[in-house]
Design an enzyme around this catalytic site. Structure first.
Site, short mmCIF file in Angstrom:
data_model
loop_
_atom_site.label_atom_id
_atom_site.label_comp_id
_atom_site.label_asym_id
_atom_site.label_seq_id
_atom_site.Cartn_x
_atom_site.Cartn_y
_atom_site.Cartn_z
N HIS A 121 72.40 42.99 -24.11
CA HIS A 121 72.93 42.46 -25.36
C HIS A 121 71.83 41.98 -26.30
CE1 HIS A 121 72.15 38.29 -24.04
NE2 HIS A 121 72.51 38.72 -22.84
N ASP A 122 72.05 42.23 -27.59
CA ASP A 122 71.21 41.72 -28.67
C ASP A 122 69.81 42.31 -28.71
OD1 ASP A 122 73.16 39.65 -29.72
OD2 ASP A 122 72.90 38.90 -27.67
N GLY A 139 68.32 40.55 -22.23
CA GLY A 139 68.88 40.28 -23.54
C GLY A 139 67.83 39.88 -24.57
#
Length: 264
Positions: A121-122, A139
């Site tokens: 994520h991200d 992340g």
């Protein structure tokens, strides 16, 4: 109409380019957009708010747009955006962002993501990146252009990996990697410059010599690191590539800098 195999499941809200292909047993969610000539070969899952560009080739059991592996995530409509001309191999995973992060995971174009590789994520993954087999990004990692991440290597969350750098296989990267650097080990340390990659990409001998001279000065034993940074910035102010390293080091960062190994 897109070419959709009879065994595939494509939700009513999905947007597929006319010449996209969805192969046997694929699943495409209602908030998915797939670009021209992109091919989902078989058993591919694309879910969440996910956009995939043109001319991508996605292999069996790859899962794109799944929820982040983050306990704070509660189903918010965050995003995954993947560029064009990527090859995504078997069991590779790319997750959407988190509300507490960027809210979006971004993957550029012209990349190769080998089997079981993972983009968390991200993350920001720039163009022309290769993740070898089972390479893993935590992340919020930023992987710049033309980076090669070796098989089974892992990069700690919030780390930055500078452009044209090389991450050796099995490396555990817990610190930022300078542009053009080559790192190895567990935990990874800086071994020098990615000379093989620089030569393959056509960097001139003059540029490579400047980078080598700047590297030696930057990581010498004399003086403090800040003094050496200032010296390199002064001596090589006219070198775009050397100043890219200096700007990278001087930028605000969440992680410390990956440095050469110091013998006891």
């Amino acid at each position: 109409m897109a070419k959709i195999h009879a065994t595939a499941i494509v939700a009513a809200g999905a947007e597929l380019a006319e010449d996209a292909e969805v192969g046997p047993y694929c699943i495409v969610g209602e908030n998915v957009r797939i670009g021209a000539r992109t091919r989902l070969l078989k058993h591919v899952v694309v879910e969440g708010h996910t956009e995939i560009g043109e001319d991508c080739e996605i292999h069996a059991f790859a899962c794109l747009g799944g929820p982040p592996q983050h306990l704070a995530y509660k189903g918010e409509p965050t995003q995954l955006v993947v560029g064009s001309r990527n090859i995504i191999r078997e069991y590779a995973t790319m997750h959407i962002g988190t509300p507490g992060g960027r809210g979006i995971t971004t993957v550029g174009s012209d990349g190769l993501f080998m089997g079981q590789s993972h983009v968390a994520h991200d993350c920001i993954v720039d163009d022309n990146v290769v993740l070898a087999h089972a390479a893993t990004l935590g992340g919020h990692v930023h992987v710049n252009k033309f980076v090669f991440v070796g098989g089974l290597a892992a990069i700690h969350q919030f780390s930055r990996v500078g452009p044209h750098s090389y991450i050796g296989g099995l490396a555990a990267v817990t610190k930022d990697v300078i542009p053009y650097g080559s790192v190895w080990g567990n935990h990874a340390h800086l071994e020098g410059l990615n000379l093989v990659g620089l030569k393959r990409r056509g960097f001139s001998r003059e540029v490579i010599n400047d980078l080598r001279a700047a590297y030696r000065l930057l990581f010498a034993d004399e003086g403090t690191l800040q003094e050496r940074i200032d010296d390199v910035a002064r001596v090589f102010a006219g070198s775009e590539q050397v100043m890219e390293i200096i700007d990278f080091i001087r930028a605000d960062a969440n992680r410390p800098l990956c440095l050469p190994h110091v013998d006891d």
